[in-house]
Design a protein around this motif. Sequence first.
Motif, PDB file in Angstrom:
ATOM      1  N   ARG A   1       0.813  -1.215   0.000  1.00 49.65           N
ATOM      2  CA  ARG A   1       0.000   0.000   0.000  1.00 49.65           C
ATOM      3  C   ARG A   1       0.846   1.263   0.000  1.00 49.65           C
ATOM      4  O   ARG A   1       0.349   2.361  -0.184  1.00 49.65           O
ATOM      5  CB  ARG A   1      -0.971  -0.019   1.186  1.00 49.65           C
ATOM      6  CG  ARG A   1      -2.234  -0.824   0.897  1.00 49.65           C
ATOM      7  CD  ARG A   1      -3.116  -0.939   2.106  1.00 49.65           C
ATOM      8  NE  ARG A   1      -2.624  -1.960   3.029  1.00 49.65           N
ATOM      9  CZ  ARG A   1      -3.244  -2.328   4.136  1.00 49.65           C
ATOM     10  NH1 ARG A   1      -4.363  -1.738   4.487  1.00 49.65           N
ATOM     11  NH2 ARG A   1      -2.764  -3.274   4.906  1.00 49.65           N
TER      12      ARG A   1
ATOM     13  N   LYS B   1       7.434  -1.519   4.415  1.00 46.03           N
ATOM     14  CA  LYS B   1       7.154  -0.304   5.191  1.00 46.03           C
ATOM     15  C   LYS B   1       7.916  -0.243   6.513  1.00 46.03           C
ATOM     16  O   LYS B   1       8.267   0.841   6.977  1.00 46.03           O
ATOM     17  CB  LYS B   1       5.652  -0.197   5.446  1.00 46.03           C
ATOM     18  CG  LYS B   1       5.045  -1.415   6.126  1.00 46.03           C
ATOM     19  CD  LYS B   1       3.531  -1.418   6.040  1.00 46.03           C
ATOM     20  CE  LYS B   1       2.950  -2.711   6.615  1.00 46.03           C
ATOM     21  NZ  LYS B   1       1.493  -2.797   6.420  1.00 46.03           N
TER      22      LYS B   1
ATOM     23  N   THR C   1       0.085   3.510   4.940  1.00 45.41           N
ATOM     24  CA  THR C   1      -0.073   4.221   3.669  1.00 45.41           C
ATOM     25  C   THR C   1       0.904   5.394   3.581  1.00 45.41           C
ATOM     26  O   THR C   1       1.494   5.798   4.599  1.00 45.41           O
ATOM     27  CB  THR C   1      -1.510   4.769   3.543  1.00 45.41           C
ATOM     28  OG1 THR C   1      -1.692   5.814   4.529  1.00 45.41           O
ATOM     29  CG2 THR C   1      -2.545   3.673   3.768  1.00 45.41           C
ATOM     30  N   PRO C   2       1.085   5.969   2.391  1.00 42.27           N
ATOM     31  CA  PRO C   2       1.948   7.152   2.270  1.00 42.27           C
ATOM     32  C   PRO C   2       1.506   8.302   3.175  1.00 42.27           C
ATOM     33  O   PRO C   2       2.346   9.041   3.698  1.00 42.27           O
ATOM     34  CB  PRO C   2       1.813   7.520   0.786  1.00 42.27           C
ATOM     35  CG  PRO C   2       1.538   6.219   0.104  1.00 42.27           C
ATOM     36  CD  PRO C   2       0.657   5.460   1.065  1.00 42.27           C
ATOM     37  N   TYR C   3       0.201   8.451   3.379  1.00 43.29           N
ATOM     38  CA  TYR C   3      -0.280   9.500   4.284  1.00 43.29           C
ATOM     39  C   TYR C   3       0.222   9.235   5.707  1.00 43.29           C
ATOM     40  O   TYR C   3       0.643  10.176   6.410  1.00 43.29           O
ATOM     41  CB  TYR C   3      -1.807   9.548   4.277  1.00 43.29           C
ATOM     42  CG  TYR C   3      -2.375  10.469   5.340  1.00 43.29           C
ATOM     43  CD1 TYR C   3      -2.410  11.844   5.143  1.00 43.29           C
ATOM     44  CD2 TYR C   3      -2.838   9.962   6.558  1.00 43.29           C
ATOM     45  CE1 TYR C   3      -2.898  12.692   6.121  1.00 43.29           C
ATOM     46  CE2 TYR C   3      -3.330  10.806   7.543  1.00 43.29           C
ATOM     47  CZ  TYR C   3      -3.348  12.171   7.320  1.00 43.29           C
ATOM     48  OH  TYR C   3      -3.824  13.010   8.298  1.00 43.29           O
ATOM     49  N   ASP C   4       0.179   7.980   6.140  1.00 36.27           N
ATOM     50  CA  ASP C   4       0.665   7.636   7.480  1.00 36.27           C
ATOM     51  C   ASP C   4       2.131   8.004   7.629  1.00 36.27           C
ATOM     52  O   ASP C   4       2.571   8.455   8.693  1.00 36.27           O
ATOM     53  CB  ASP C   4       0.492   6.136   7.747  1.00 36.27           C
ATOM     54  CG  ASP C   4      -0.950   5.678   7.691  1.00 36.27           C
ATOM     55  OD1 ASP C   4      -1.836   6.486   8.025  1.00 36.27           O
ATOM     56  OD2 ASP C   4      -1.188   4.518   7.304  1.00 36.27           O
TER      57      ASP C   4
ATOM     58  N   LYS D   1       3.730  10.413   6.125  1.00 35.14           N
ATOM     59  CA  LYS D   1       3.823  11.868   6.280  1.00 35.14           C
ATOM     60  C   LYS D   1       3.468  12.279   7.705  1.00 35.14           C
ATOM     61  O   LYS D   1       4.120  13.138   8.310  1.00 35.14           O
ATOM     62  CB  LYS D   1       2.901  12.566   5.290  1.00 35.14           C
ATOM     63  CG  LYS D   1       3.326  12.425   3.832  1.00 35.14           C
ATOM     64  CD  LYS D   1       2.331  13.110   2.904  1.00 35.14           C
ATOM     65  CE  LYS D   1       2.742  12.955   1.445  1.00 35.14           C
ATOM     66  NZ  LYS D   1       1.768  13.583   0.520  1.00 35.14           N
ATOM     67  N   LEU D   2       2.425  11.655   8.249  1.00 35.18           N
ATOM     68  CA  LEU D   2       2.021  11.952   9.619  1.00 35.18           C
ATOM     69  C   LEU D   2       3.119  11.539  10.598  1.00 35.18           C
ATOM     70  O   LEU D   2       3.392  12.233  11.586  1.00 35.18           O
ATOM     71  CB  LEU D   2       0.714  11.218   9.939  1.00 35.18           C
ATOM     72  CG  LEU D   2       0.139  11.401  11.342  1.00 35.18           C
ATOM     73  CD1 LEU D   2      -0.084  12.875  11.644  1.00 35.18           C
ATOM     74  CD2 LEU D   2      -1.176  10.630  11.478  1.00 35.18           C
TER      75      LEU D   2
END
Length: 221
Positions: free
Chosen positions: A15, A22, A208-211, A213-214
């Motif tokens: 993902r 990851k 995910t990529p958003y995670d 960044k967070l």
Amino acid sequence: MKKHVIVVAGGKGLRMGGEIPKQFLPVGGRPVLMRTLEAFYAYDPSMHIILVLPESQQEYWRNLCREYNFTLPHEVADGGETRFHSVKNGLSLVHGEGWVGVHDGVRPFVSQTVISRCYQEAKSKQAVIPVIGVVETVRCLTENGSKTVPRDNYRLVQTPQVFDVALLRRAYTQEYSEHFTDDASVVEALGECVHLVEGNRENIKITTPYDLKLAEVLCLT
């Protein structure tokens, strides 16, 4: 009584959209997995840390440890076909009595308070998991569409999930079921009660990529 933690890191990072799993991606200049192991070492340097990794990723991990001069003591167990089998492999390295936690390798921001709370409560309650409340409206899918359900009746489950060693060992003698989505569900299949304690909202699972960044932002706080 010995404290153990089994850190499960079998993700392929699909993902994320990249080739590097990851758990090995850098966050704040260090691989996610190293930050996760460090959280438990910081809580108790005498804790027995077991890292479960697919055999195909173990050489990559050893190279990362050399690159980052990562010398935190830990054992490595082979990952299995499913999370259930991976935890079972890790559990084979747990000897004697005590308490054992199972933690997602991509949750590096679990707080010291939550780790302590889970292990302390497990001493009297045998099976403890951290949870957080649901802050958004929740809808349940039905045959005719969907309907709103009371969010106060639901909790989001985190890790570490901490158990009496003998109890978790007994739970993992059961045959695998697709309904085993976490360790609490395996223990519940024995008819045992699982107790809830408060988790911390920063304890995100980096998926995910958003995670990712967070996670970079959380490293700055």
